[in-house]
Design an enzyme around this catalytic site. Structure first.
Site, PDB file in Angstrom:
ATOM      1  CB  SER A  17      -0.958  -0.007   1.204  1.00 17.16           C
ATOM      2  OG  SER A  17      -0.228   0.050   2.420  1.00 17.16           O
ATOM      3  CD  GLU A  87       8.009  -3.409   7.804  1.00 18.51           C
ATOM      4  OE1 GLU A  87       6.858  -3.672   8.195  1.00 18.51           O
ATOM      5  OE2 GLU A  87       8.452  -3.750   6.694  1.00 18.51           O
TER       6      GLU A  87
END
Ligand SMILES: [Zn+2]
Length: 201
Positions: A17, A87
Protein backbone atom coordinates in the site's frame (compact mmCIF):
# COMPACT_ATOMS: atom_id res chain seq x y z
CA UNK A 1 4.47 27.90 31.13
CA UNK A 2 3.64 24.40 29.95
CA UNK A 3 6.21 22.82 27.62
CA UNK A 4 4.91 22.15 24.13
CA UNK A 5 3.88 18.58 23.34
CA UNK A 6 4.67 16.79 20.10
CA UNK A 7 2.34 14.69 17.99
CA UNK A 8 1.82 11.21 16.62
CA UNK A 9 0.95 10.36 13.04
CA UNK A 10 0.32 6.76 12.03
CA UNK A 11 0.65 5.45 8.49
CA UNK A 12 -1.35 2.21 8.44
CA UNK A 13 -2.21 -0.24 5.71
CA UNK A 14 -1.70 -3.66 4.17
CA UNK A 15 1.36 -4.83 2.26
CA UNK A 16 1.95 -3.11 -1.10
CA UNK A 17 0.00 0.00 0.00
CA UNK A 18 3.07 2.26 -0.04
CA UNK A 19 3.47 2.77 3.73
CA UNK A 20 7.27 3.04 3.64
CA UNK A 21 7.13 5.43 0.68
CA UNK A 22 4.61 7.61 2.54
CA UNK A 23 6.78 7.56 5.66
CA UNK A 24 9.81 8.55 3.57
CA UNK A 25 7.85 11.36 1.92
CA UNK A 26 7.00 12.78 5.33
CA UNK A 27 10.63 12.37 6.44
CA UNK A 28 11.94 14.20 3.36
CA UNK A 29 9.50 17.09 3.89
CA UNK A 30 10.87 17.50 7.41
CA UNK A 31 14.46 17.29 6.15
CA UNK A 32 13.80 20.02 3.53
CA UNK A 33 12.74 22.20 6.45
CA UNK A 34 16.08 21.42 8.18
CA UNK A 35 14.40 19.56 11.01
CA UNK A 36 16.41 16.85 12.73
CA UNK A 37 15.01 13.44 11.83
CA UNK A 38 15.86 9.92 12.84
CA UNK A 39 14.35 6.93 11.05
CA UNK A 40 14.11 3.66 12.92
CA UNK A 41 13.41 0.30 11.41
CA UNK A 42 12.96 -3.07 13.04
CA UNK A 43 15.76 -5.53 12.30
CA UNK A 44 13.35 -8.41 11.55
CA UNK A 45 13.02 -7.04 8.01
CA UNK A 46 15.74 -8.87 6.09
CA UNK A 47 15.36 -6.65 3.04
CA UNK A 48 17.82 -4.27 4.71
CA UNK A 49 21.31 -4.20 6.06
CA UNK A 50 21.67 -2.73 9.51
CA UNK A 51 21.53 1.07 9.45
CA UNK A 52 19.66 1.29 6.17
CA UNK A 53 16.05 1.60 5.24
CA UNK A 54 14.77 0.07 2.04
CA UNK A 55 11.32 0.27 0.52
CA UNK A 56 9.80 -1.76 -2.31
CA UNK A 57 10.52 1.29 -4.44
CA UNK A 58 14.21 0.88 -3.61
CA UNK A 59 14.83 4.13 -1.72
CA UNK A 60 17.55 3.88 0.89
CA UNK A 61 17.96 6.23 3.82
CA UNK A 62 20.14 5.99 6.88
CA UNK A 63 18.33 4.50 9.85
CA UNK A 64 19.14 3.10 13.22
CA UNK A 65 18.12 -0.50 13.58
CA UNK A 66 16.65 -1.24 16.96
CA UNK A 67 14.95 -4.40 18.07
CA UNK A 68 14.09 -3.78 21.68
CA UNK A 69 12.88 -0.86 23.68
CA UNK A 70 16.16 -0.25 25.54
CA UNK A 71 18.22 -0.06 22.34
CA UNK A 72 15.50 2.05 20.77
CA UNK A 73 15.57 4.59 23.62
CA UNK A 74 19.38 4.72 23.36
CA UNK A 75 19.20 5.30 19.59
CA UNK A 76 17.07 8.42 19.87
CA UNK A 77 19.08 11.64 20.40
CA UNK A 78 17.80 13.90 23.17
CA UNK A 79 17.31 16.98 20.95
CA UNK A 80 15.61 15.22 18.01
CA UNK A 81 12.60 16.92 16.37
CA UNK A 82 11.12 14.11 14.27
CA UNK A 83 11.23 10.34 14.91
CA UNK A 84 10.05 8.11 12.06
CA UNK A 85 9.49 4.41 12.80
CA UNK A 86 8.91 1.87 10.05
CA UNK A 87 7.40 -1.61 10.54
CA UNK A 88 6.25 -0.48 13.98
CA UNK A 89 3.97 -3.54 14.30
CA UNK A 90 7.04 -5.75 14.86
CA UNK A 91 8.13 -3.91 18.00
CA UNK A 92 7.07 -5.19 21.44
CA UNK A 93 4.14 -3.51 23.20
CA UNK A 94 6.50 -1.28 25.25
CA UNK A 95 7.16 0.76 22.10
CA UNK A 96 3.92 2.54 23.00
CA UNK A 97 5.51 3.92 26.19
CA UNK A 98 8.55 5.16 24.24
CA UNK A 99 6.31 6.92 21.69
CA UNK A 100 4.18 8.43 24.47
CA UNK A 101 7.34 9.77 26.18
CA UNK A 102 8.60 11.27 22.91
CA UNK A 103 5.28 12.98 22.18
CA UNK A 104 5.15 14.32 25.76
CA UNK A 105 8.59 15.89 25.38
CA UNK A 106 7.68 17.66 22.16
CA UNK A 107 8.77 15.23 19.44
CA UNK A 108 6.77 14.66 16.25
CA UNK A 109 6.54 10.88 15.87
CA UNK A 110 5.51 9.26 12.59
CA UNK A 111 4.96 5.50 12.77
CA UNK A 112 4.20 3.25 9.80
CA UNK A 113 2.99 -0.32 10.06
CA UNK A 114 0.71 -3.14 8.98
CA UNK A 115 -2.66 -2.65 10.67
CA UNK A 116 -3.65 -6.32 10.26
CA UNK A 117 -1.72 -9.59 10.23
CA UNK A 118 -2.17 -12.52 7.83
CA UNK A 119 -5.22 -13.64 9.83
CA UNK A 120 -6.85 -10.26 9.28
CA UNK A 121 -6.49 -9.45 13.00
CA UNK A 122 -5.09 -6.24 14.57
CA UNK A 123 -1.29 -6.35 14.41
CA UNK A 124 0.71 -5.78 17.62
CA UNK A 125 0.66 -2.24 18.99
CA UNK A 126 -1.07 -0.78 15.89
CA UNK A 127 -4.62 -0.49 17.30
CA UNK A 128 -3.30 1.33 20.39
CA UNK A 129 -1.18 3.68 18.27
CA UNK A 130 -4.04 4.42 15.88
CA UNK A 131 -6.22 5.35 18.86
CA UNK A 132 -3.56 7.61 20.40
CA UNK A 133 -2.63 9.24 17.07
CA UNK A 134 -3.42 12.84 16.11
CA UNK A 135 -3.68 11.71 12.49
CA UNK A 136 -4.01 8.30 10.86
CA UNK A 137 -3.09 7.96 7.21
CA UNK A 138 -4.85 4.77 6.19
CA UNK A 139 -3.50 3.49 2.89
CA UNK A 140 -4.87 0.79 0.63
CA UNK A 141 -3.37 -1.28 -2.15
CA UNK A 142 -4.94 -2.77 -5.27
CA UNK A 143 -6.41 -6.27 -4.94
CA UNK A 144 -4.12 -8.61 -6.85
CA UNK A 145 -7.10 -10.87 -7.62
CA UNK A 146 -9.84 -8.49 -8.80
CA UNK A 147 -8.36 -4.99 -8.99
CA UNK A 148 -10.59 -3.44 -6.30
CA UNK A 149 -9.39 -1.47 -3.29
CA UNK A 150 -7.35 -3.79 -1.03
CA UNK A 151 -6.88 -3.46 2.73
CA UNK A 152 -5.85 -7.03 3.64
CA UNK A 153 -2.58 -8.92 3.43
CA UNK A 154 -3.17 -12.42 2.07
CA UNK A 155 -0.54 -14.93 3.07
CA UNK A 156 -0.04 -17.86 0.71
CA UNK A 157 1.85 -20.98 1.75
CA UNK A 158 2.91 -23.13 -1.19
CA UNK A 159 0.43 -21.15 -3.32
CA UNK A 160 -2.63 -21.73 -1.08
CA UNK A 161 -4.23 -19.39 1.52
CA UNK A 162 -2.44 -19.86 4.84
CA UNK A 163 -4.19 -21.73 7.65
CA UNK A 164 -5.26 -19.74 10.74
CA UNK A 165 -2.98 -21.89 12.89
CA UNK A 166 0.09 -21.70 10.64
CA UNK A 167 3.17 -20.46 12.46
CA UNK A 168 4.64 -17.19 11.21
CA UNK A 169 7.67 -19.03 9.88
CA UNK A 170 7.20 -22.48 8.36
CA UNK A 171 10.35 -24.44 7.68
CA UNK A 172 10.48 -25.74 4.11
CA UNK A 173 7.35 -23.90 2.96
CA UNK A 174 7.29 -21.17 0.36
CA UNK A 175 5.60 -18.04 1.67
CA UNK A 176 4.16 -15.33 -0.52
CA UNK A 177 1.94 -12.35 0.14
CA UNK A 178 -0.73 -10.56 -1.89
CA UNK A 179 -2.80 -7.45 -1.28
CA UNK A 180 -6.47 -8.41 -1.40
CA UNK A 181 -9.88 -6.79 -0.98
CA UNK A 182 -12.30 -7.95 1.72
CA UNK A 183 -14.06 -10.28 -0.72
CA UNK A 184 -10.93 -11.97 -2.06
CA UNK A 185 -9.15 -12.20 1.33
CA UNK A 186 -9.29 -15.82 2.53
CA UNK A 187 -8.65 -17.23 6.02
CA UNK A 188 -10.30 -20.16 7.81
CA UNK A 189 -11.28 -18.14 10.87
CA UNK A 190 -12.27 -20.50 13.70
CA UNK A 191 -15.60 -19.55 15.27
CA UNK A 192 -16.83 -20.76 18.65
CA UNK A 193 -20.48 -21.49 19.52
CA UNK A 194 -20.82 -17.92 20.82
CA UNK A 195 -19.58 -16.52 17.56
CA UNK A 196 -16.33 -15.34 19.05
CA UNK A 197 -13.02 -15.87 17.43
CA UNK A 198 -10.95 -18.59 18.99
CA UNK A 199 -7.58 -16.91 18.97
CA UNK A 200 -4.65 -19.23 19.05
CA UNK A 201 -1.81 -16.80 18.62
ZN1 LIG B 1 -10.50 -8.62 -4.70
Amino acid sequence: MKSKKGSLEVVAGCMFSGKTEELMRLVRRAEYAKQSVITIKHRIDNRVHTACINSHAGRVLVASAADDVASLRAAIPQNIEVVAIDEVQFFPAEIFTVIEELVDRGVRVIAAGLDTDFRGQPFGVMPQLMTYADHVHKLSAICMQCGKDARWTQRLVNGKPADWNDPLIMVGAEDAYEARCRTCFSINKPVTLHGQTNRTA
